[in-house]
Design an enzyme around this catalytic site. Structure first.
Site, short mmCIF file in Angstrom:
data_model
loop_
_atom_site.label_atom_id
_atom_site.label_comp_id
_atom_site.label_asym_id
_atom_site.label_seq_id
_atom_site.Cartn_x
_atom_site.Cartn_y
_atom_site.Cartn_z
N GLU A 11 -39.82 51.78 9.20
CA GLU A 11 -39.39 53.17 9.48
C GLU A 11 -39.77 53.60 10.91
O GLU A 11 -40.14 54.74 11.16
CB GLU A 11 -39.89 54.15 8.43
CG GLU A 11 -39.25 53.82 7.09
CD GLU A 11 -38.75 54.99 6.30
OE1 GLU A 11 -38.78 56.12 6.79
OE2 GLU A 11 -38.33 54.75 5.15
N1 CAA Z 1 -32.11 64.32 14.63
C1 CAA Z 1 -30.83 64.53 15.08
N2 CAA Z 1 -30.31 63.84 16.13
C2 CAA Z 1 -31.10 62.93 16.73
C3 CAA Z 1 -32.41 62.67 16.31
C4 CAA Z 1 -32.92 63.42 15.23
N3 CAA Z 1 -34.16 63.22 14.77
N4 CAA Z 1 -32.95 61.71 17.09
C5 CAA Z 1 -31.99 61.37 17.99
N5 CAA Z 1 -30.88 62.11 17.75
C6 CAA Z 1 -29.63 62.09 18.51
C7 CAA Z 1 -29.90 62.44 19.96
O1 CAA Z 1 -29.89 63.84 20.15
C8 CAA Z 1 -28.76 61.75 20.68
O2 CAA Z 1 -27.60 62.54 20.58
P1 CAA Z 1 -26.63 62.75 21.87
O3 CAA Z 1 -26.19 61.36 22.27
O4 CAA Z 1 -25.53 63.59 21.34
O5 CAA Z 1 -27.45 63.39 22.93
C9 CAA Z 1 -28.53 60.52 19.81
O6 CAA Z 1 -29.10 60.78 18.53
C10 CAA Z 1 -29.18 59.27 20.38
O7 CAA Z 1 -30.57 59.53 20.49
P2 CAA Z 1 -31.43 58.97 21.70
O8 CAA Z 1 -30.74 59.26 22.98
O9 CAA Z 1 -32.83 59.48 21.53
O10 CAA Z 1 -31.32 57.40 21.38
P3 CAA Z 1 -32.25 56.21 21.86
O11 CAA Z 1 -31.47 54.98 21.62
O12 CAA Z 1 -32.82 56.47 23.22
O13 CAA Z 1 -33.52 56.29 20.88
C11 CAA Z 1 -34.64 55.96 18.76
C12 CAA Z 1 -33.37 56.37 19.51
C13 CAA Z 1 -35.47 57.21 18.54
C14 CAA Z 1 -35.46 54.92 19.48
C15 CAA Z 1 -34.10 55.39 17.42
O14 CAA Z 1 -33.30 54.28 17.71
C16 CAA Z 1 -35.19 55.01 16.46
O15 CAA Z 1 -35.72 55.86 15.74
N6 CAA Z 1 -35.50 53.68 16.39
C17 CAA Z 1 -36.34 53.17 15.31
C18 CAA Z 1 -35.48 52.73 14.17
C19 CAA Z 1 -36.15 52.87 12.86
O16 CAA Z 1 -36.99 53.73 12.63
N7 CAA Z 1 -35.74 52.04 11.93
C20 CAA Z 1 -36.23 52.12 10.59
C21 CAA Z 1 -35.33 51.36 9.67
S1 CAA Z 1 -35.47 51.92 8.02
C22 CAA Z 1 -36.84 51.22 7.37
O17 CAA Z 1 -37.63 50.58 8.02
C23 CAA Z 1 -37.04 51.54 5.93
C24 CAA Z 1 -37.75 50.58 5.08
O18 CAA Z 1 -37.66 49.38 5.21
C25 CAA Z 1 -38.51 51.13 3.97
#
Ligand code: CAA
Length: 373
Positions: free
Chosen positions: A354
């Site tokens: 996550e």
């Molecule tokens: N709520 C709403 N919108 C959001 C948001 C949020 N929390 N976070 C980002 N966004 C939106 C941004 O506003 C942006 O929108 P615009 O393009 O319109 O401006 C868009 O999403 C892209 O966001 P970023 O520019 O921040 O994107 P990024 O690529 O720079 O970064 C990141 C994104 C935060 C690194 C994301 O990729 C991330 O969280 N990565 C980790 C992935 C993860 O947690 N995976 C877990 C898998 S599930 C799991 O593990 C479960 C399990 O096994 C039990």
């Protein structure tokens, strides 16, 4: 009342199974049924869709209680929530009515498929799974990996690229159902911990998904995925906290009974001060988690920040407290005959999935000072 009931269930039915679940590396269907019968699989699902209509605070406390005894079992509740959230957050009224009641009752298991082989932390930029519109359907091609409960799931919320040139607006979300042509389960991972929770590869080979199963509009998928993580990261924080609290309880009781140099080891400063630090960290993490859960209940504007801070704090506390619990038990702590060895192995994943602890710091600092170019 719910927590009292969960404590009794955990003591009577879950705790005695925990070592065996880890040892056999099997999804515990009996525990899933137990949770379903006691309405624990749909706590935050609104009552109109068959859930308990409970708060996120109740939900995280339930995950914590279960994780004190068995991290794999706690993940059944946490991933049912993770898998249903895309529908609750991004689904239409018709989709919520179609999917949520069976998830709430436990008749169907839900999963969430975002991660790919080259797309873990960089979930957006490196996503390769494609969905192409064809009439009233989408054709999905690609693979997802590390999908918790993927092999036992009946409904999987899958994120796929619909427009490679559109960046964050080029991803869409779909509900893929077990049995759909072209959808299959690949390799199962062999893991250090949470071994009773199947983690698998999912394969989409010209998999035809009705457009009626797309969540939200085309291009809204990535935002749905991120909003889901805001509400599911506290669930993983709760799992981490529960593991830490379970290890602390075990180590404390051991330190009261084990005698060295004529008195219980907990009364020697070296061990007593370790226990004091462990307790302080667990209680600090708990306060942060409960605050994050309240933010989820209020749909607070800073929920992203709090969800990541709770996951970061609780994951790190889980790792340090379980490591110290093994130390308190000494050689016995290193043996699989005592539960702290399993707890230490289970804790590690809470610093990885996550969103790694590094990704949580990225999210937290961006919430503070912005992303920049
Ligand atoms: N709520 C709403 N919108 C959001 C948001 C949020 N929390 N976070 C980002 N966004 C939106 C941004 O506003 C942006 O929108 P615009 O393009 O319109 O401006 C868009 O999403 C892209 O966001 P970023 O520019 O921040 O994107 P990024 O690529 O720079 O970064 C990141 C994104 C935060 C690194 C994301 O990729 C991330 O969280 N990565 C980790 C992935 C993860 O947690 N995976 C877990 C898998 S599930 C799991 O593990 C479960 C399990 O096994 C039990």
């Amino acid at each position: 009342m719910i927590l009292q009931m969960v404590r009794e269930l955990v003591a009577e039915k879950v705790a005695p199974r925990a070592a065996e679940i880890d040892e056999k590396e099997e999804f515990p269907q009996d525990i899933k049924e137990l949770f379903a019968q006691n309405d624990l699989l749909g706590i935050p699902i609104p009552a109109e869709y068959g859930g308990l209509g409970g708060t996120f605070l109740t939900y995280v406390k339930v995950v914590e209680e279960i994780a004190k005894a068995c991290a794999s079992s706690s993940l059944i509740v946490a991933v049912q929530e993770l898998g249903m959230l895309p529908i609750l957050i991004g689904g239409s009224e018709e989709q919520k009515k179609r999917f949520l009641p069976d998830i709430a009752s436990g008749k169907k298991i839900a999963a969430y498929a975002l991660t790919e082989a080259s797309s873990g932390s960089d979930a957006l930029g490196s996503m390769r799974t494609r969905a192409e519109r064809k009439g009233d359907s989408y054709i999905l091609n690609g693979q997802k990996i590390w999908i918790t409960n993927g092999s036992v799931a009946d409904v999987v919320c899958v994120f796929a690229v619909t427009d490679p040139s559109a960046g964050s607006r080029g991803v869409s979300a779909f509900v893929v159902e077990k049995g759909m042509k072209g959808f299959s389960v690949g390799k199962k991972e062999r893991k250090m911990g949470i071994r009773g929770s199947p983690t698998v590869e999912l394969i989409f080979d010209d998999c035809e998904v009705p457009a009626a199963n797309r969540l939200g509009e085309e291009g809204e998928g990535f935002k749905i995925a991120m909003k889901v993580l805001d509400k599911s990261r506290p669930g993983i924080a709760a799992q981490a906290l529960g593991i830490a609290a379970g290890a602390l309880d075990y180590a404390t009781n051991y330190a009261k009974e084990r005698i060295a140099f004529g008195k219980p080891i907990g009364q020697h400063q070296g061990v007593g001060f370790m226990l004091a630090d462990m307790k302080t960290e667990v209680e600090a993490a708990r306060m942060m988690l409960y605050e994050a859960a309240r933010k989820c209940d209020e749909n607070a504007p800073d929920v992203t920040l709090w969800a990541s801070m709770a996951k970061l704090k609780c994951g790190d506390v889980a790792m340090s407290v379980t490591t110290d619990a093994v130390q308190v038990l000494g050689g016995f702590g290193y043996s699989s005959e005592y539960p702290v060895e399993r707890m230490m192995r289970d804790a590690k994943i809470t610093q990885i999935y996550e969103g790694t602890q590094q990704i949580q710091r990225l999210v937290i600092s961006r919430a503070m000072v912005g992303k920049g170019k």
